[in-house]
Design a protein around this motif. Structure first.
Motif, PDB file in Angstrom:
ATOM      1  N   ILE A 145       9.543  43.696 -28.429  1.00 34.10           N
ATOM      2  CA  ILE A 145       9.114  44.370 -29.654  1.00 34.10           C
ATOM      3  C   ILE A 145      10.298  44.416 -30.620  1.00 34.10           C
ATOM      4  CG2 ILE A 145       8.284  46.533 -30.659  1.00 34.10           C
ATOM      5  CD1 ILE A 145       6.875  47.063 -27.938  1.00 34.10           C
ATOM      6  N   VAL A 146      10.100  43.853 -31.814  1.00 26.41           N
ATOM      7  CA  VAL A 146      11.158  43.806 -32.819  1.00 26.41           C
ATOM      8  C   VAL A 146      11.089  45.048 -33.709  1.00 26.41           C
ATOM      9  CG1 VAL A 146      12.072  42.514 -34.785  1.00 26.41           C
ATOM     10  CG2 VAL A 146      11.223  41.291 -32.762  1.00 26.41           C
ATOM     11  N   GLY A 147       9.905  45.419 -34.132  1.00 25.48           N
ATOM     12  CA  GLY A 147       9.705  46.561 -35.022  1.00 25.48           C
ATOM     13  C   GLY A 147       8.349  46.441 -35.685  1.00 25.48           C
ATOM     14  N   GLY A 148       8.089  47.320 -36.640  1.00 28.75           N
ATOM     15  CA  GLY A 148       6.795  47.254 -37.296  1.00 28.75           C
ATOM     16  C   GLY A 148       6.729  48.113 -38.540  1.00 28.75           C
ATOM     17  N   SER A 149       5.550  48.130 -39.123  1.00 28.38           N
ATOM     18  CA  SER A 149       5.298  48.901 -40.333  1.00 28.38           C
ATOM     19  C   SER A 149       3.858  49.384 -40.309  1.00 28.38           C
ATOM     20  CB  SER A 149       5.536  48.034 -41.569  1.00 28.38           C
ATOM     21  OG  SER A 149       5.266  48.757 -42.746  1.00 28.38           O
TER      22      SER A 149
ATOM     23  N   PHE B 215      -7.097  55.482 -43.594  1.00 31.20           N
ATOM     24  CA  PHE B 215      -7.087  54.197 -42.900  1.00 31.20           C
ATOM     25  C   PHE B 215      -5.647  53.747 -42.748  1.00 31.20           C
ATOM     26  CE2 PHE B 215     -11.237  54.587 -44.639  1.00 31.20           C
ATOM     27  CZ  PHE B 215     -12.072  53.987 -43.710  1.00 31.20           C
ATOM     28  N   TYR B 216      -5.406  52.967 -41.692  1.00 26.14           N
ATOM     29  CA  TYR B 216      -4.056  52.525 -41.381  1.00 26.14           C
ATOM     30  C   TYR B 216      -4.066  51.046 -41.035  1.00 26.14           C
ATOM     31  CZ  TYR B 216      -3.624  57.528 -41.017  1.00 26.14           C
ATOM     32  OH  TYR B 216      -3.678  58.869 -41.292  1.00 26.14           O
ATOM     33  N   LEU B 217      -2.978  50.393 -41.364  1.00 21.99           N
ATOM     34  CA  LEU B 217      -2.793  48.993 -41.029  1.00 21.99           C
ATOM     35  C   LEU B 217      -1.410  48.868 -40.394  1.00 21.99           C
ATOM     36  CD1 LEU B 217      -3.979  46.127 -41.199  1.00 21.99           C
ATOM     37  CD2 LEU B 217      -2.825  45.898 -43.406  1.00 21.99           C
ATOM     38  N   ASP B 218      -1.387  48.766 -39.072  1.00 22.50           N
ATOM     39  CA  ASP B 218      -0.133  48.606 -38.345  1.00 22.50           C
ATOM     40  C   ASP B 218       0.152  47.122 -38.166  1.00 22.50           C
ATOM     41  OD1 ASP B 218      -0.081  51.336 -38.149  1.00 22.50           O
ATOM     42  OD2 ASP B 218      -0.189  51.414 -35.955  1.00 22.50           O
ATOM     43  N   VAL B 219       1.369  46.726 -38.479  1.00 20.51           N
ATOM     44  CA  VAL B 219       1.813  45.352 -38.295  1.00 20.51           C
ATOM     45  C   VAL B 219       3.052  45.411 -37.416  1.00 20.51           C
ATOM     46  CG1 VAL B 219       2.585  43.235 -39.414  1.00 20.51           C
ATOM     47  CG2 VAL B 219       0.891  44.705 -40.553  1.00 20.51           C
ATOM     48  N   ILE B 220       2.957  44.791 -36.249  1.00 20.47           N
ATOM     49  CA  ILE B 220       4.021  44.867 -35.255  1.00 20.47           C
ATOM     50  C   ILE B 220       4.591  43.467 -35.036  1.00 20.47           C
ATOM     51  CG2 ILE B 220       4.589  45.522 -32.889  1.00 20.47           C
ATOM     52  CD1 ILE B 220       1.936  47.291 -33.071  1.00 20.47           C
TER      53      ILE B 220
ATOM     54  N   THR C 246       4.716  34.780 -29.350  1.00 17.69           N
ATOM     55  CA  THR C 246       3.275  34.951 -29.166  1.00 17.69           C
ATOM     56  C   THR C 246       2.941  35.571 -27.813  1.00 17.69           C
ATOM     57  OG1 THR C 246       2.864  33.060 -30.608  1.00 17.69           O
ATOM     58  CG2 THR C 246       1.059  33.727 -29.184  1.00 17.69           C
ATOM     59  N   GLU C 247       3.681  35.201 -26.783  1.00 16.12           N
ATOM     60  CA  GLU C 247       3.430  35.770 -25.461  1.00 16.12           C
ATOM     61  C   GLU C 247       3.628  37.283 -25.471  1.00 16.12           C
ATOM     62  OE1 GLU C 247       4.953  35.492 -20.813  1.00 16.12           O
ATOM     63  OE2 GLU C 247       5.805  34.127 -22.299  1.00 16.12           O
ATOM     64  N   ALA C 248       4.682  37.756 -26.105  1.00 15.63           N
ATOM     65  CA  ALA C 248       4.922  39.200 -26.199  1.00 15.63           C
ATOM     66  C   ALA C 248       3.809  39.873 -26.999  1.00 15.63           C
ATOM     67  CB  ALA C 248       6.287  39.470 -26.828  1.00 15.63           C
ATOM     68  N   ALA C 249       3.325  39.214 -28.057  1.00 15.43           N
ATOM     69  CA  ALA C 249       2.218  39.759 -28.850  1.00 15.43           C
ATOM     70  C   ALA C 249       0.965  39.900 -27.992  1.00 15.43           C
ATOM     71  CB  ALA C 249       1.951  38.863 -30.061  1.00 15.43           C
TER      72      ALA C 249
ATOM     73  N   GLU D  70       0.344  34.562 -34.463  1.00  8.44           N
ATOM     74  CA  GLU D  70       1.601  34.104 -33.883  1.00  8.44           C
ATOM     75  C   GLU D  70       2.298  35.279 -33.204  1.00  8.44           C
ATOM     76  OE1 GLU D  70       3.507  32.071 -37.115  1.00  8.44           O
ATOM     77  OE2 GLU D  70       2.212  30.325 -36.902  1.00  8.44           O
ATOM     78  N   ASN D  71       3.492  35.658 -33.651  1.00 11.36           N
ATOM     79  CA  ASN D  71       4.242  36.716 -32.975  1.00 11.36           C
ATOM     80  C   ASN D  71       4.023  38.099 -33.595  1.00 11.36           C
ATOM     81  OD1 ASN D  71       5.770  35.640 -35.230  1.00 11.36           O
ATOM     82  ND2 ASN D  71       7.418  37.006 -34.596  1.00 11.36           N
ATOM     83  N   TYR D  72       3.017  38.256 -34.440  1.00 10.18           N
ATOM     84  CA  TYR D  72       2.674  39.549 -35.028  1.00 10.18           C
ATOM     85  C   TYR D  72       1.366  40.067 -34.433  1.00 10.18           C
ATOM     86  CZ  TYR D  72       6.188  39.118 -38.699  1.00 10.18           C
ATOM     87  OH  TYR D  72       7.361  39.017 -39.395  1.00 10.18           O
ATOM     88  N   VAL D  73       1.307  41.365 -34.171  1.00 15.08           N
ATOM     89  CA  VAL D  73       0.057  42.030 -33.801  1.00 15.08           C
ATOM     90  C   VAL D  73      -0.341  42.877 -35.001  1.00 15.08           C
ATOM     91  CG1 VAL D  73      -1.020  43.770 -32.321  1.00 15.08           C
ATOM     92  CG2 VAL D  73       0.501  42.049 -31.327  1.00 15.08           C
ATOM     93  N   ILE D  74      -1.598  42.762 -35.399  1.00  8.29           N
ATOM     94  CA  ILE D  74      -2.106  43.508 -36.541  1.00  8.29           C
ATOM     95  C   ILE D  74      -3.239  44.398 -36.049  1.00  8.29           C
ATOM     96  CG2 ILE D  74      -3.093  43.357 -38.861  1.00  8.29           C
ATOM     97  CD1 ILE D  74      -1.884  40.489 -38.992  1.00  8.29           C
ATOM     98  N   VAL D  75      -3.186  45.676 -36.450  1.00 11.46           N
ATOM     99  CA  VAL D  75      -4.181  46.659 -36.027  1.00 11.46           C
ATOM    100  C   VAL D  75      -4.661  47.414 -37.262  1.00 11.46           C
ATOM    101  CG1 VAL D  75      -4.692  48.589 -34.492  1.00 11.46           C
ATOM    102  CG2 VAL D  75      -2.870  46.980 -33.883  1.00 11.46           C
ATOM    103  N   ALA D  76      -5.970  47.399 -37.496  1.00  9.53           N
ATOM    104  CA  ALA D  76      -6.574  48.169 -38.583  1.00  9.53           C
ATOM    105  C   ALA D  76      -7.437  49.248 -37.950  1.00  9.53           C
ATOM    106  CB  ALA D  76      -7.424  47.259 -39.469  1.00  9.53           C
TER     107      ALA D  76
END
Length: 189
Positions: free
Chosen positions: A82-86, A97-102, A107-110, A164-170
């Motif tokens: 995990i590098v970080g997020g917003s 509402f929230y939009l988390d970007v990690i 990609t494997e870690a994601a 790719e290497n980002y996880v996005i959660v809405a």
């Protein structure tokens, strides 16, 4: 006896996901999204602050997420990379509402983060908690959870996927899934 063992082997392979197209990852999301990919010069903060909002949505602000916060929020204590997020915060029709970007190292870690998060939910009795949906040229998993509001169990929805290497959660605090999906689609990813 041989026929029984063969039939059992075929069922095990079919249910394990080892047969079929090789594009779908173990967690039900697409590892190589055919839609838009995140540019190397974009950060999690850039992605969580949407420029083109769906009608009625208002951007409220963003805050950064560190590794500890991400691990706590996503049941990812054992996930490395995990590098970080917003977290982008939005309002629509008096709901939050929230939009988390990690960002993760690869990609494997994601995919590992998504799997860890999904494993934190117990099965639902009368419906499927995880439903695969498609938008923006990829698949995402819609997660249904229930909270108690006004003495009644009401649904809350979130969408999770990787690019790719980002996880996005809405997600949001509404009993309707459509505005959450609108926010997810507005990412373009």
């Amino acid at each position: 006896m041989v026929a029984l063992i063969s039939a059992l082997a075929v069922l095990i392979i079919a249910f394990s996901g080892c047969v079929g197209d090789d594009n779908t990852a173990v967690d039900g999301t697409e590892p190589d999204n055919p839609g838009a990919n995140i540019s190397p010069d974009e950060s999690a903060a850039d992605i969580s602050e949407l420029e083109d909002l769906p009608a009625g949505f208002e951007y409220v602000g963003s805050l950064s997420l560190n590794e500890t916060e991400i691990k706590d929020s996503y049941n990812a204590e054992n996930v490395s990379g995990i590098v970080g997020g917003s977290e982008g915060m939005y309002r629509y029709d008096e709901s939050d509402f929230y939009l988390d970007v990690i960002e993760l190292k690869d990609t494997e870690a994601a995919n590992n983060l998504i799997t860890a998060y999904k494993s934190s939910f117990p099965p639902l009795q009368n419906e499927s908690r995880f439903v695969e949906e498609s938008f923006n040229g990829h698949s995402a998993v819609r997660i249904t959870d229930y909270v108690t509001s006004g003495g009644k169990a009401v649904p809350r929805y979130s969408y999770i996927w990787n690019n790719e290497n980002y996880v996005i959660v809405a997600y949001g605090n509404t009993a309707e899934s459509s505005p959450v999906r609108q926010l997810a689609e507005a990412t373009g990813y």
